[in-house]
Design a protein around this motif. Structure first.
Motif, PDB file in Angstrom:
ATOM      1  N   VAL A   1       0.865  -1.177   0.000  1.00 47.56           N
ATOM      2  CA  VAL A   1       0.000   0.000   0.000  1.00 47.56           C
ATOM      3  C   VAL A   1       0.902   1.228   0.000  1.00 47.56           C
ATOM      4  N   ILE A   2       0.824   2.024  -1.063  1.00 50.75           N
ATOM      5  CA  ILE A   2       1.682   3.199  -1.216  1.00 50.75           C
ATOM      6  C   ILE A   2       0.839   4.456  -1.066  1.00 50.75           C
ATOM      7  N   ASP A   3       1.327   5.350  -0.248  1.00 51.68           N
ATOM      8  CA  ASP A   3       0.657   6.627  -0.057  1.00 51.68           C
ATOM      9  C   ASP A   3       1.711   7.666   0.304  1.00 51.68           C
ATOM     10  N   GLY A   4       1.629   8.813  -0.349  1.00 49.00           N
ATOM     11  CA  GLY A   4       2.603   9.852  -0.075  1.00 49.00           C
ATOM     12  C   GLY A   4       4.023   9.461  -0.424  1.00 49.00           C
ATOM     13  N   GLY A   5       4.183   8.548  -1.383  1.00 48.63           N
ATOM     14  CA  GLY A   5       5.505   8.139  -1.801  1.00 48.63           C
ATOM     15  C   GLY A   5       6.177   7.138  -0.883  1.00 48.63           C
ATOM     16  N   LYS A   6       5.447   6.582   0.048  1.00 49.58           N
ATOM     17  CA  LYS A   6       6.013   5.600   0.976  1.00 49.58           C
ATOM     18  C   LYS A   6       5.156   4.345   0.996  1.00 49.58           C
ATOM     19  N   VAL A   7       5.764   3.222   1.386  1.00 46.17           N
ATOM     20  CA  VAL A   7       5.006   1.998   1.634  1.00 46.17           C
ATOM     21  C   VAL A   7       4.479   2.092   3.053  1.00 46.17           C
ATOM     22  N   VAL A   8       3.155   2.282   3.167  1.00 50.12           N
ATOM     23  CA  VAL A   8       2.570   2.455   4.503  1.00 50.12           C
ATOM     24  C   VAL A   8       2.068   1.132   5.073  1.00 50.12           C
ATOM     25  N   GLU A   9       1.826   0.150   4.194  1.00 54.25           N
ATOM     26  CA  GLU A   9       1.426  -1.181   4.649  1.00 54.25           C
ATOM     27  C   GLU A   9       1.937  -2.209   3.658  1.00 54.25           C
ATOM     28  N   ALA A  10       2.242  -3.400   4.146  1.00 55.15           N
ATOM     29  CA  ALA A  10       2.696  -4.488   3.282  1.00 55.15           C
ATOM     30  C   ALA A  10       2.270  -5.809   3.890  1.00 55.15           C
ATOM     31  N   GLY A  11       1.829  -6.729   3.032  1.00 52.63           N
ATOM     32  CA  GLY A  11       1.415  -8.040   3.505  1.00 52.63           C
ATOM     33  C   GLY A  11       0.457  -8.681   2.532  1.00 52.63           C
ATOM     34  N   GLN A  12      -0.092  -9.846   2.923  1.00 51.67           N
ATOM     35  CA  GLN A  12      -1.082 -10.501   2.076  1.00 51.67           C
ATOM     36  C   GLN A  12      -2.478  -9.964   2.395  1.00 51.67           C
ATOM     37  N   HIS A  13      -3.407 -10.310   1.538  1.00 50.43           N
ATOM     38  CA  HIS A  13      -4.751  -9.752   1.621  1.00 50.43           C
ATOM     39  C   HIS A  13      -5.375  -9.957   3.003  1.00 50.43           C
ATOM     40  N   GLU A  14      -5.395 -11.193   3.483  1.00 49.95           N
ATOM     41  CA  GLU A  14      -6.042 -11.475   4.769  1.00 49.95           C
ATOM     42  C   GLU A  14      -5.321 -10.773   5.912  1.00 49.95           C
TER      43      GLU A  14
ATOM     44  N   LEU B   1      -3.630  -7.960   5.812  1.00 47.96           N
ATOM     45  CA  LEU B   1      -3.898  -6.535   5.780  1.00 47.96           C
ATOM     46  C   LEU B   1      -5.321  -6.221   6.227  1.00 47.96           C
ATOM     47  N   LEU B   2      -6.272  -7.095   5.899  1.00 45.82           N
ATOM     48  CA  LEU B   2      -7.635  -6.880   6.380  1.00 45.82           C
ATOM     49  C   LEU B   2      -7.697  -6.979   7.897  1.00 45.82           C
ATOM     50  N   ALA B   3      -6.945  -7.929   8.447  1.00 50.06           N
ATOM     51  CA  ALA B   3      -6.948  -8.114   9.903  1.00 50.06           C
ATOM     52  C   ALA B   3      -6.346  -6.912  10.629  1.00 50.06           C
ATOM     53  N   ARG B   4      -5.440  -6.191   9.995  1.00 51.86           N
ATOM     54  CA  ARG B   4      -4.833  -5.021  10.642  1.00 51.86           C
ATOM     55  C   ARG B   4      -5.789  -3.841  10.727  1.00 51.86           C
ATOM     56  N   ASP B   5      -6.835  -3.882   9.906  1.00 53.90           N
ATOM     57  CA  ASP B   5      -7.839  -2.823   9.918  1.00 53.90           C
ATOM     58  C   ASP B   5      -7.208  -1.449   9.703  1.00 53.90           C
ATOM     59  N   GLY B   6      -6.294  -1.384   8.747  1.00 53.27           N
ATOM     60  CA  GLY B   6      -5.608  -0.125   8.452  1.00 53.27           C
ATOM     61  C   GLY B   6      -6.062   0.468   7.125  1.00 53.27           C
ATOM     62  N   ARG B   7      -5.114   1.079   6.413  1.00 53.98           N
ATOM     63  CA  ARG B   7      -5.424   1.772   5.158  1.00 53.98           C
ATOM     64  C   ARG B   7      -6.003   0.817   4.120  1.00 53.98           C
ATOM     65  N   TYR B   8      -5.401  -0.355   3.970  1.00 57.39           N
ATOM     66  CA  TYR B   8      -5.887  -1.316   2.980  1.00 57.39           C
ATOM     67  C   TYR B   8      -7.301  -1.781   3.323  1.00 57.39           C
ATOM     68  N   ALA B   9      -7.541  -2.051   4.590  1.00 54.18           N
ATOM     69  CA  ALA B   9      -8.866  -2.516   5.000  1.00 54.18           C
ATOM     70  C   ALA B   9      -9.937  -1.473   4.685  1.00 54.18           C
ATOM     71  N   ARG B  10      -9.617  -0.205   4.880  1.00 56.38           N
ATOM     72  CA  ARG B  10     -10.593   0.848   4.580  1.00 56.38           C
ATOM     73  C   ARG B  10     -10.845   0.948   3.076  1.00 56.38           C
ATOM     74  N   MET B  11      -9.784   0.787   2.276  1.00 59.11           N
ATOM     75  CA  MET B  11      -9.957   0.804   0.825  1.00 59.11           C
ATOM     76  C   MET B  11     -10.823  -0.367   0.374  1.00 59.11           C
ATOM     77  N   TRP B  12     -10.592  -1.538   0.976  1.00 60.98           N
ATOM     78  CA  TRP B  12     -11.368  -2.733   0.646  1.00 60.98           C
ATOM     79  C   TRP B  12     -12.840  -2.531   1.002  1.00 60.98           C
ATOM     80  N   GLN B  13     -13.082  -2.046   2.191  1.00 61.64           N
ATOM     81  CA  GLN B  13     -14.464  -1.835   2.629  1.00 61.64           C
ATOM     82  C   GLN B  13     -15.175  -0.818   1.746  1.00 61.64           C
ATOM     83  N   ALA B  14     -14.448   0.229   1.316  1.00 57.82           N
ATOM     84  CA  ALA B  14     -15.063   1.233   0.461  1.00 57.82           C
ATOM     85  C   ALA B  14     -15.453   0.636  -0.886  1.00 57.82           C
TER      86      ALA B  14
END
Length: 595
Positions: A553-566, A568-581
């Motif tokens: 997950v890249i934002d602002g020119g940095k890798v803010v999250e990294a991992g597999q799909h499940e 990243l969903l479990a972390r409930d972070g940036r990727y999870a919010r994008m997925w839910q949206a």
């Protein structure tokens, strides 16, 4: 549409000579010899015309043929020598040197396009590049020798005559030497205006060329958006700008041109008046005056129009400037010794990159590692730097800090041709050339046999639709592949990538703009393409990359999250919010369809 360019500067003549010889390339010695030959031809013609004065003296008032014939023979011989040298000099045109020169120059510009960092090339409009490759090259030499010959006869020949006149009558020779060099200050006076006008005209022509190309290529979009008229008005504004530049040049140049012509005509009349006065006073022979009148009449038009000839030199200078600017773009530096990776994991180590004319970095100390034979997905909002990551891997530009490696080897140490061979790209917007399907696939491997091309097409699931076309693999796809559907173009692009058989594959959301049926066919082709390769996917629809080995997950020119799909969903972070949206948007769409 493009914005007006700043006021161009005037190139010193010594720089113009350097640019001209550089652009002449292997024909530079021949061109230099031709220009020197034209100067010599003008000198010989001046000597021939100077023979008129002693010839007229021998013929007036009573013919003395014993004295006249040697001068007549000398004048004839000098004129024949002048014509011979001029004919030889003009051979640069009619013997094919000019054609070969323009071919070499276009070839050099084409090779330069392969070396130019794509980041810089993307700042140039296609029409401007086209104008440089075609118009500027033609303007470079097409009129050069013709105009150079005219200028030499308008400047060198009269000066030689004036120097010769010093021998017979120093007073008239001195007057001629004062009159003829008037061309130099007059030329220097008008040259800046002519130079600026020609450069502004060249820029306006390049702008119009770019706008025509942009309008033509975008016409289907303009029609679909019902803005054909608006864009036509913008194109018309470009034409109006070109007309304005041309009108300004004509209006502002009319009075100075008239002044220049009048000054030279008056100067010539002054020579005749002074000569007549000397004859009346009995201090000069009538024969000398008669010869001078023939000579000044011969020079009247060339001298009056000399500065107008010089306008073409400014046209050539404008063309040379564009060519020189293109050729002077430095390629990206190559680290030595050159290296070639043996494994194909990709790494970004503290990479910082800022595009030209921007304040904030697009990538800021980005770190990422993409293992061999893995599928890595890049996700994030628009402008986060996903595409820049892939561009740096393909070395469209170099980072200002950090490094990008393949198999532990810095991409700056890999020769450009070898780096290109390591990476295949399937873009979201496929570009096919107006050639046959066979040629469009084979361009990935020019020496591939028809059987290899067909095998790649079968693997990309496009063989069936190709064989249904009227001419099969020989079918021409049209401009940018316009005769094929989006899914068909995408599968041909994948077949091209499969034929290339590169160990690293970049997929720029290749199914984003396709219908469901085409998406299934393209996805099957992609599954075959990415097998046993290091794959990078730029993804906007997260459902298509749920099975990726890792998601960055890249934002602002940095890798803010990294991992597999499940994970990243479990972390409930940036990727999870994008997925839910995206899931919410799908549910809303499904509900609206059912309603």
């Amino acid at each position: 549409m493009s914005t007006p360019q700043p006021m161009p500067t005037i190139t010193p003549l010594r720089d113009t000579w350097r640019q001209l010889m550089t652009s002449a390339r292997s024909r530079a010695p021949r061109l230099r010899a031709s220009l020197i030959g034209l100067a010599i031809a003008a000198m010989l013609q001046g000597l021939a015309l100077a023979c008129l004065m002693p010839l007229f003296q021998a013929l007036m008032p009573r013919p003395e043929w014993a004295n006249a014939l040697p001068w007549l023979a000398a004048m004839t011989g000098l004129m024949l020598a002048s014509m011979t040298v001029q004919w030889w000099s003009q051979g640069f045109d009619y013997r094919g040197d000019m054609v070969q020169n323009t071919h070499e120059l276009r070839t050099a510009l084409g090779e330069q396009l392969r070396r130019v960092p794509l980041e810089q090339l993307q700042d140039k409009r296609a029409g401007e590049v086209n104008a440089t490759l075609l118009g500027s090259v033609d303007e470079n030499l097409s009129y050069l020798l013709t105009v150079a010959g005219m200028m030499a006869h308008a400047l060198i020949t009269p000066v030689v005559v004036a120097l010769a006149a010093l021998w017979l009558d120093w007073r008239m020779g001195l007057i001629l030497l004062l009159v003829f060099p008037l061309l130099i200050p007059l030329y220097r006076w008008r040259r800046p205006a002519y130079g600026r006008g020609m450069r502004m005209l060249a820029d306006a022509n390049a702008r119009a060329s770019s706008d025509i190309l942009e309008y033509t290529q975008g016409l289907p979009v303009f029609r679909a958006a019902c803005c054909v008229g608006q864009q036509a008005q913008a194109l018309q504004a470009s034409f109006q700008h070109l007309e304005t530049i041309q009108s300004i040049g004509q209006k502002r140049g009319a009075k100075p041109n008239l002044i220049l012509a009048s000054v030279m005509e008056l100067a010539i009349l002054l020579v005749v008046f002074v000569g007549t006065l000397f004859v009346v006073q009995g201090s000069m022979a009538l024969a000398i005056l008669a010869a001078l009148m023939v000579i000044v009449v011969r020079f009247a038009e060339p001298l009056a129009t000399f500065v107008l000839y010089a306008k073409v030199i400014d046209l050539i200078e404008a063309a040379l400037g564009k060519i020189d600017a293109m050729l002077s773009i430095a390629p990206l530096p190559q680290q030595q010794p050159a290296q070639m990776p043996t494994t194909f994991e990709v790494a970004f180590e503290n990479v910082t990159f800022r595009y030209a004319n921007t304040d904030a970095p697009t990538l800021d100390s980005l770190n990422a590692r993409l293992p061999t034979h893995s599928l890595t997905a890049l996700v994030g909002p628009s402008g986060s730097g996903k595409t820049t990551v892939t561009r740096l891997l393909m070395r469209h530009a170099d980072p200002q800090a950090g490094r990008v490696t393949i198999g532990g080897v810095d991409v700056r140490a890999i020769a450009p041709e070898q780096l290109n061979a390591l990476v295949s790209v399937v873009f979201q917007d496929v570009y096919l050339f107006n050639d046959s399907i066979l040629a469009n696939i084979r361009m990935a491997k020019p020496d591939a046999s028809d059987a290899e091309v067909e095998a790649a097409a079968r693997a990309a699931h496009c063989h069936d639709f190709i064989t249904r076309l009227p001419d099969g693999y020989a079918t021409r796809v049209g401009d940018i592949g316009g005769r094929l559907s989006g899914g068909e173009r995408q599968r041909i692009s994948i077949a091209r990538a499969m034929l290339k058989n590169a160990p690293i594959v970049i997929l720029d959301e290749p199914t984003a703009a396709l219908d469901t049926e085409s998406e299934v066919a393209v996805q099957m082709a992609i599954d075959a393409l990415v097998r046993d390769r290091t794959v990078i996917v730029i993804a906007h629809r997260l459902s298509t990359i749920a099975a990726a080995d890792q998601i960055l997950v890249i934002d602002g020119g940095k890798v803010v999250e990294a991992g597999q799909h499940e994970t990243l969903l479990a972390r409930d972070g940036r990727y999870a919010r994008m997925w839910q949206a995206q899931q919410s948007a799908k549910r809303w769409h499904a509900a609206s369809v059912q309603a």
